[in-house]
Design an enzyme around this catalytic site. Structure first.
Site, PDB file in Angstrom:
ATOM      1  N   LEU A  59      -0.779   8.997   8.076  1.00  0.00           N
ATOM      2  CA  LEU A  59       0.519   8.335   7.948  1.00  0.00           C
ATOM      3  C   LEU A  59       0.279   6.948   7.371  1.00  0.00           C
ATOM      4  CD1 LEU A  59       2.460   9.149  11.263  1.00  0.00           C
ATOM      5  CD2 LEU A  59       3.120   9.809   8.947  1.00  0.00           C
ATOM      6  N   ASP A  60       1.110   6.526   6.413  1.00  0.00           N
ATOM      7  CA  ASP A  60       0.986   5.192   5.835  1.00  0.00           C
ATOM      8  C   ASP A  60       1.206   4.134   6.913  1.00  0.00           C
ATOM      9  OD1 ASP A  60       0.559   6.259   3.321  1.00  0.00           O
ATOM     10  OD2 ASP A  60       2.678   6.178   2.763  1.00  0.00           O
ATOM     11  N   PRO A  61       0.661   2.919   6.718  1.00  0.00           N
ATOM     12  CA  PRO A  61       0.864   1.848   7.708  1.00  0.00           C
ATOM     13  C   PRO A  61       2.336   1.584   8.019  1.00  0.00           C
ATOM     14  CG  PRO A  61      -0.856   1.221   6.177  1.00  0.00           C
ATOM     15  CD  PRO A  61      -0.285   2.507   5.659  1.00  0.00           C
TER      16      PRO A  61
END
Length: 359
Positions: A66-68
């Site tokens: 998951l992206d930040p």
């Protein structure tokens, strides 16, 4: 021997004994990832939270980045469960996202810089439903430059930060379900269930283009991974607030990621043999249900001709297996009902051990 070396040897023996007596933490924990952390940072935090003088939690990994900026469901495998994480890496995933129309960023989300702007046309529910239907089903998607995919050993986002554009081959994806709803005259809520490899950032940009404008994500939340749902996850802060014993109650079984329904019970002797990597003949243990499962699984595999009648005998009959030789994965269980790993079994009764756990 000197006193110093004797002390060093004694300390080494103590350290070795401590290592040997540590219990390996194994299982799957569903974490609700907070915004601002990378997936790997969450994994590192979880490893720390399950570590103790008596517990070894060094081996761990997640089942899909998951992206930040993103929040939501992040299944994390610990210990022996890491052997089966690929089942969730390949699983369908569901997301809910917010698309802000009128501007495009270099990263495709709110963490990037605005690189272009456009007028936002008027839209209504009818138009959004029509657009959603256009994106439903199998299609191809070009991965974004700001991604962890690699080219010549370097991640694409490293090239992107250096201002270098790399040609990317399109990837096959499938959108299983998609819904678009207006939040206001500038924002759209996107809910989507998609196959692995789908970039929701790219999907958001493509939806905006279909509406004759630009857009980027301002929020992204993962709701489901395979059979795991966000309602079953625990927030990282809540996990940290618990005692170690309470944290362990949130661990799912080692085989929680495995989505294979069929299982075969082995005797104690058979368990010992497969643990040594030996093949077994389990023909007498193949029930009608197991045989039906094997046949059904084979039929679902691509490019399988049940009778092998179209094979060129002069070239391929020594390469392609016959129907009764084709093996499918199956769960292996001991006489106590414990999962011990996976094996590949064929209709002729040949069982090949694949991934086994250390009980």
């Amino acid at each position: 021997m000197s006193i110093v070396s004797t002390k060093a040897s004694t300390q080494a023996d103590k350290n070795a004994n401590k290592t040997l007596t540590k219990t390996k933490v194994s299982g799957v924990i569903l974490v609700d990832k907070p915004q601002g952390m990378t997936s790997q940072q969450v994994v590192s935090k979880v490893k720390y939270l399950f570590k103790s003088p008596n517990h070894d939690s060094k081996k761990a990994g997640h089942t899909g980045t998951l992206d930040p900026m993103a929040t939501g469901l992040l299944p994390i495998c610990l210990g022996e469960a890491t052997k089966f994480s690929h089942y969730q890496l390949d699983a369908d995933k569901s997301y809910q996202a917010t698309i802000l129309l009128g501007s495009q960023t270099d990263t495709g989300d709110a963490d990037g810089k605005i690189v272009a702007q456009a007028v936002i046309p008027t839209f209504d529910e009818v138009l959004l439903n029509k657009v959603a239907q256009q994106f439903l089903g199998a299609q191809q998607q070009i991965p974004p430059m700001y991604s962890a995919l690699k080219k010549d050993g370097k991640k694409l986002y490293e090239y992107a930060r250096a201002g270098i554009e790399i040609e990317r081959a399109p990837r096959d994806i499938v959108l299983k379900a998609i819904d678009l709803k207006a939040i206001d005259d500038k924002q759209i809520q996107l809910t989507v269930t998609c196959s692995k490899g789908t970039y929701v950032r790219v999907l958001a940009e493509d939806i905006a283009k279909t509406l004759h404008t630009l857009g980027h994500l301002t929020a992204l939340r993962r709701l489901q991974v395979g059979g795991f749902k966000i309602d079953e996850a625990i927030a990282l802060a809540d996990l940290e607030a618990l005692t170690l014993a309470s944290r362990q109650t949130h661990l799912l079984p080692v085989d929680a990621c495995v989505n294979i329904d069929a299982e075969l019970t082995l005797s104690a002797e058979q368990c010992e043999r497969v643990q040594m990597g030996q093949r077994l003949n389990v023909f007498e243990q193949l029930t009608d249900d197991l045989q039906s499962y094997i046949k059904m699984t084979i039929a679902q595999q691509p490019c399988i001709d049940d009778n092998k009648q179209n094979i060129d005998d002069s070239k391929n009959d020594t390469e392609a297996p016959l129907l009764h030789e084709i093996a499918v994965d199956i769960c292996l269980i001991n006489e106590q009902g414990q999962f011990i790993g996976l094996g590949a079994v064929s209709l002729n009764g040949r069982l090949q051990p694949k991934k086994l756990i250390q009980l």
